[in-house]
Design a protein around this motif. Structure first.
Motif, PDB file in Angstrom:
ATOM      1  N   ALA A 183      36.876  37.945  28.189  1.00  0.00           N
ATOM      2  CA  ALA A 183      35.517  37.588  28.596  1.00  0.00           C
ATOM      3  C   ALA A 183      34.778  38.776  29.195  1.00  0.00           C
ATOM      4  O   ALA A 183      33.556  38.847  29.149  1.00  0.00           O
ATOM      5  N   GLY A 184      35.486  39.723  29.773  1.00  0.00           N
ATOM      6  CA  GLY A 184      34.876  40.889  30.398  1.00  0.00           C
ATOM      7  C   GLY A 184      35.954  41.837  30.878  1.00  0.00           C
ATOM      8  O   GLY A 184      37.144  41.587  30.717  1.00  0.00           O
ATOM      9  N   HIS A 185      35.523  42.926  31.472  1.00  0.00           N
ATOM     10  CA  HIS A 185      36.481  43.917  31.970  1.00  0.00           C
ATOM     11  C   HIS A 185      36.894  43.629  33.409  1.00  0.00           C
ATOM     12  O   HIS A 185      38.052  43.781  33.765  1.00  0.00           O
ATOM     13  N   LEU A 186      35.925  43.236  34.246  1.00  0.00           N
ATOM     14  CA  LEU A 186      36.203  42.885  35.640  1.00  0.00           C
ATOM     15  C   LEU A 186      35.649  41.499  35.910  1.00  0.00           C
ATOM     16  O   LEU A 186      34.544  41.175  35.483  1.00  0.00           O
ATOM     17  N   LEU A 187      36.400  40.691  36.630  1.00  0.00           N
ATOM     18  CA  LEU A 187      35.926  39.397  37.074  1.00  0.00           C
ATOM     19  C   LEU A 187      36.108  39.360  38.580  1.00  0.00           C
ATOM     20  O   LEU A 187      37.224  39.509  39.072  1.00  0.00           O
ATOM     21  N   LEU A 188      34.994  39.235  39.284  1.00  0.00           N
ATOM     22  CA  LEU A 188      35.043  39.160  40.737  1.00  0.00           C
ATOM     23  C   LEU A 188      34.877  37.707  41.135  1.00  0.00           C
ATOM     24  O   LEU A 188      33.875  37.066  40.825  1.00  0.00           O
TER      25      LEU A 188
ATOM     26  N   HIS B 201      26.712  37.619  34.749  1.00  0.00           N
ATOM     27  CA  HIS B 201      27.135  38.753  33.925  1.00  0.00           C
ATOM     28  C   HIS B 201      26.326  39.990  34.289  1.00  0.00           C
ATOM     29  O   HIS B 201      25.111  39.911  34.435  1.00  0.00           O
ATOM     30  N   THR B 202      26.993  41.116  34.396  1.00  0.00           N
ATOM     31  CA  THR B 202      26.302  42.375  34.611  1.00  0.00           C
ATOM     32  C   THR B 202      27.179  43.496  34.064  1.00  0.00           C
ATOM     33  O   THR B 202      28.242  43.260  33.512  1.00  0.00           O
ATOM     34  N   HIS B 203      26.719  44.710  34.190  1.00  0.00           N
ATOM     35  CA  HIS B 203      27.494  45.884  33.781  1.00  0.00           C
ATOM     36  C   HIS B 203      27.706  46.775  34.991  1.00  0.00           C
ATOM     37  O   HIS B 203      26.894  46.793  35.910  1.00  0.00           O
ATOM     38  N   CYS B 204      28.788  47.519  34.970  1.00  0.00           N
ATOM     39  CA  CYS B 204      29.104  48.435  36.059  1.00  0.00           C
ATOM     40  C   CYS B 204      29.733  49.690  35.469  1.00  0.00           C
ATOM     41  O   CYS B 204      30.030  49.743  34.278  1.00  0.00           O
ATOM     42  N   HIS B 205      29.898  50.701  36.300  1.00  0.00           N
ATOM     43  CA  HIS B 205      30.613  51.911  35.902  1.00  0.00           C
ATOM     44  C   HIS B 205      31.999  51.888  36.529  1.00  0.00           C
ATOM     45  O   HIS B 205      32.142  51.605  37.714  1.00  0.00           O
ATOM     46  N   VAL B 206      33.008  52.175  35.723  1.00  0.00           N
ATOM     47  CA  VAL B 206      34.370  52.379  36.204  1.00  0.00           C
ATOM     48  C   VAL B 206      34.806  53.707  35.606  1.00  0.00           C
ATOM     49  O   VAL B 206      34.850  53.847  34.382  1.00  0.00           O
ATOM     50  N   GLN B 207      35.049  54.693  36.443  1.00  0.00           N
ATOM     51  CA  GLN B 207      35.418  56.047  36.011  1.00  0.00           C
ATOM     52  C   GLN B 207      34.449  56.581  34.955  1.00  0.00           C
ATOM     53  O   GLN B 207      34.847  57.156  33.945  1.00  0.00           O
ATOM     54  N   GLY B 208      33.162  56.367  35.165  1.00  0.00           N
ATOM     55  CA  GLY B 208      32.139  56.901  34.269  1.00  0.00           C
ATOM     56  C   GLY B 208      31.912  56.101  33.006  1.00  0.00           C
ATOM     57  O   GLY B 208      31.004  56.393  32.244  1.00  0.00           O
ATOM     58  N   MET B 209      32.722  55.067  32.759  1.00  0.00           N
ATOM     59  CA  MET B 209      32.564  54.217  31.578  1.00  0.00           C
ATOM     60  C   MET B 209      31.782  52.963  31.958  1.00  0.00           C
ATOM     61  O   MET B 209      31.983  52.406  33.031  1.00  0.00           O
ATOM     62  N   VAL B 210      30.897  52.518  31.055  1.00  0.00           N
ATOM     63  CA  VAL B 210      30.166  51.276  31.280  1.00  0.00           C
ATOM     64  C   VAL B 210      31.076  50.110  30.903  1.00  0.00           C
ATOM     65  O   VAL B 210      31.620  50.070  29.804  1.00  0.00           O
ATOM     66  N   CYS B 211      31.241  49.191  31.823  1.00  0.00           N
ATOM     67  CA  CYS B 211      32.115  48.041  31.624  1.00  0.00           C
ATOM     68  C   CYS B 211      31.365  46.755  31.960  1.00  0.00           C
ATOM     69  O   CYS B 211      30.426  46.775  32.746  1.00  0.00           O
ATOM     70  N   SER B 212      31.801  45.653  31.366  1.00  0.00           N
ATOM     71  CA  SER B 212      31.182  44.371  31.691  1.00  0.00           C
ATOM     72  C   SER B 212      31.854  43.801  32.938  1.00  0.00           C
ATOM     73  O   SER B 212      33.060  43.947  33.140  1.00  0.00           O
ATOM     74  N   MET B 213      31.025  43.182  33.772  1.00  0.00           N
ATOM     75  CA  MET B 213      31.527  42.604  35.011  1.00  0.00           C
ATOM     76  C   MET B 213      30.964  41.189  35.137  1.00  0.00           C
ATOM     77  O   MET B 213      29.811  40.938  34.820  1.00  0.00           O
ATOM     78  N   ILE B 214      31.801  40.288  35.578  1.00  0.00           N
ATOM     79  CA  ILE B 214      31.412  38.898  35.783  1.00  0.00           C
ATOM     80  C   ILE B 214      31.666  38.562  37.248  1.00  0.00           C
ATOM     81  O   ILE B 214      32.711  38.910  37.797  1.00  0.00           O
ATOM     82  N   ILE B 215      30.704  37.897  37.876  1.00  0.00           N
ATOM     83  CA  ILE B 215      30.912  37.342  39.207  1.00  0.00           C
ATOM     84  C   ILE B 215      30.956  35.831  39.011  1.00  0.00           C
ATOM     85  O   ILE B 215      30.022  35.239  38.486  1.00  0.00           O
ATOM     86  N   ASP B 216      32.070  35.223  39.410  1.00  0.00           N
ATOM     87  CA  ASP B 216      32.270  33.796  39.178  1.00  0.00           C
ATOM     88  C   ASP B 216      32.770  33.129  40.451  1.00  0.00           C
ATOM     89  O   ASP B 216      33.916  33.319  40.845  1.00  0.00           O
ATOM     90  N   GLY B 217      31.891  32.364  41.069  1.00  0.00           N
ATOM     91  CA  GLY B 217      32.242  31.653  42.301  1.00  0.00           C
ATOM     92  C   GLY B 217      33.279  30.569  42.085  1.00  0.00           C
ATOM     93  O   GLY B 217      33.841  30.041  43.036  1.00  0.00           O
TER      94      GLY B 217
END
Length: 185
Positions: free
Chosen positions: A141-146, A60-76
């Motif tokens: 679960a989050g905004h972005l899932l990679l 779990h981490t946070h990132c910026h998308v268009q200046g907004m803070v969003c939650s990001m998940i990296i899931d192998g």
């Protein structure tokens, strides 16, 4: 081991050593984004004690998308990259028709979803800027899932013990650490 077209042999150990050597300096560490986050439903959380060793596949981490803070998940363990439909709608990201629509079941407790749209999300974590094409689905679960497609494209390496990702992007080595507050708000 990988045999390249030019006949050279590359091993995973060499790649790990190369990435570790280029990211050993403390000033090269990339830390997560700070700030207020878009509100999402809490569906994943981590309860821990001080001395407990965390063993999780989800980062779990946070990132910026268009200046907004969003939650990001990296899931192998995920075979797709996903952008939540809420993120796409709230930030008015351009959607395109999915070239190969499919049905997905794991996100909504047994209900089958038809994935018919895709969107490109440009995001940043500290100095790392990237753009990823994601399938658009309702996800809480989050905004972005990679998932594995992003991991493969970036030749990432995950250190499960420290829960850090090391990867190359545009010729530069990047190191990412999880957000200190690993539960999703």
């Amino acid at each position: 081991m990988v045999v390249r077209v030019d006949g050279e042999i590359e091993s995973k150990e060499e790649r790990v050593e190369e990435l570790e050597a280029s990211t050993d300096k403390e000033e090269d560490l990339e830390y997560t984004v700070e700030g207020e986050i878009l509100v999402i439903k809490r569906s994943l959380s981590l309860q821990s004690t001080e001395n407990e060793q965390k063993r999780e596949n989800i980062f779990h981490t946070h990132c910026h998308v268009q200046g907004m803070v969003c939650s990001m998940i990296i899931d192998g363990g995920s075979c797709i990259n996903v952008a939540s439909s809420m993120l796409v709608e709230k930030l008015s990201l351009a959607k395109t028709k999915h070239l190969n629509p499919y049905k997905l079941q794991w996100l909504n407790h047994g209900r089958e979803l038809k994935v018919i749209k895709r969107a490109t999300a440009a995001f940043s974590v500290s100095k790392y800027h990237d753009e990823v094409v994601c399938d658009v689905v309702p996800m809480y679960a989050g905004h972005l899932l990679l998932g594995r497609p992003w991991q493969f494209d970036r030749c990432e390496l995950h250190d499960g013990y420290t829960n850090r990702y090391t990867f190359k992007h545009l010729g530069k080595c990047n190191l990412s650490t999880p957000h200190p507050k690993t539960s999703v708000r």
